[in-house]
Design an enzyme around this catalytic site. Structure first.
Site, PDB file in Angstrom:
ATOM      1  N   HIS A 196      -2.716   7.207   7.149  1.00 60.06           N
ATOM      2  CA  HIS A 196      -1.787   8.176   6.556  1.00 60.06           C
ATOM      3  C   HIS A 196      -2.524   9.431   6.081  1.00 60.06           C
ATOM      4  O   HIS A 196      -2.001  10.543   6.193  1.00 60.06           O
ATOM      5  CB  HIS A 196      -1.029   7.571   5.370  1.00 60.06           C
ATOM      6  N   GLY A 226       0.834  -1.189   0.000  1.00 57.16           N
ATOM      7  CA  GLY A 226       0.000   0.000   0.000  1.00 57.16           C
ATOM      8  C   GLY A 226       0.868   1.237   0.000  1.00 57.16           C
ATOM      9  O   GLY A 226       2.023   1.204   0.439  1.00 57.16           O
ATOM     10  N   GLN A 262       2.663  10.020   1.482  1.00 55.99           N
ATOM     11  CA  GLN A 262       3.969   9.360   1.533  1.00 55.99           C
ATOM     12  C   GLN A 262       4.844   9.746   0.345  1.00 55.99           C
ATOM     13  O   GLN A 262       6.052   9.551   0.389  1.00 55.99           O
ATOM     14  CB  GLN A 262       3.811   7.842   1.582  1.00 55.99           C
ATOM     15  N   CYS A 302       6.016  -0.097   7.309  1.00 59.95           N
ATOM     16  CA  CYS A 302       5.614   1.116   6.605  1.00 59.95           C
ATOM     17  C   CYS A 302       6.768   1.576   5.729  1.00 59.95           C
ATOM     18  O   CYS A 302       7.918   1.628   6.187  1.00 59.95           O
ATOM     19  CB  CYS A 302       5.249   2.207   7.615  1.00 59.95           C
ATOM     20  N   LEU A 303       6.468   1.892   4.478  1.00 60.23           N
ATOM     21  CA  LEU A 303       7.505   2.333   3.555  1.00 60.23           C
ATOM     22  C   LEU A 303       8.147   3.645   4.002  1.00 60.23           C
ATOM     23  O   LEU A 303       9.261   3.953   3.595  1.00 60.23           O
ATOM     24  CB  LEU A 303       6.931   2.479   2.146  1.00 60.23           C
TER      25      LEU A 303
END
Length: 167
Positions: free
Chosen positions: A139, A45, A50, A93-94
């Site tokens: 987010h 995702g 982000q 989480c990226l």
């Protein structure tokens, strides 16, 4: 198509709520680039903040790592309902690479959103898809997965992240 840079915590944009998407056509290229970036990362995702875009949209694909491509782009998503049953899943989480946390969330949700054609949708999600959608929706509200932890666990996770230790 192009890969987008992924913001890393503590970039202040990751703690800000996002504005609604007003024109689905205007974000088509962004969505394509977000999918490419997510798959390359490799993640399941990716939310617009982000990649530095402060709009309420995310992309996800719960099954691609197992070979079942299920890409989904959600504009202006809202959780319509959630079950009382909870599940605890180890989330990464990226934007916080190398650090994971056990997060408890509703096991099943009904998600309403607008698709890229401007049509309102509502779907039931469970398992990994429900977890991913909730993580990405957080987010859009400026909430990180570690914000859902108790203060001691949150502090430990952030300390590990800032010192470069994997959790």
């Amino acid at each position: 198509m192009s890969l987008l840079p992924i913001l890393k915590w503590p970039d202040p944009r990751l703690a800000q709520p996002c504005a609604p998407v007003t024109d689905p056509k205007a974000v088509e290229t962004l969505v394509t680039d977000m999918f490419e970036t997510m798959y390359d990362a490799p993640g399941r995702g990716l939310a617009a903040p982000q990649v530095g875009v402060m709009q309420r949209l995310f992309v996800m694909d719960a099954g691609w790592k197992e070979g079942d491509m299920t890409p989904l782009a959600c504009l202006n998503p809202t959780i319509m309902s959630a079950t009382d049953a909870k599940t605890t899943v180890t989330e990464g989480c990226l934007s916080v690479p190398g650090v994971t946390a056990d997060v408890t969330r509703p096991a099943e949700i009904r998600l309403a959103f607008t698709d890229l054609t401007g049509v309102a949708q509502e779907i039931a999600l469970s398992g990994a898809a429900a977890t991913i959608a909730q993580h990405e929706l957080d987010h859009l509200d400026g909430v990180m997965h570690f914000d859902r932890l108790d203060p001691a666990a949150r502090d430990a996770l952030l300390a590990a992240y800032t010192t470069g230790q994997e959790t």
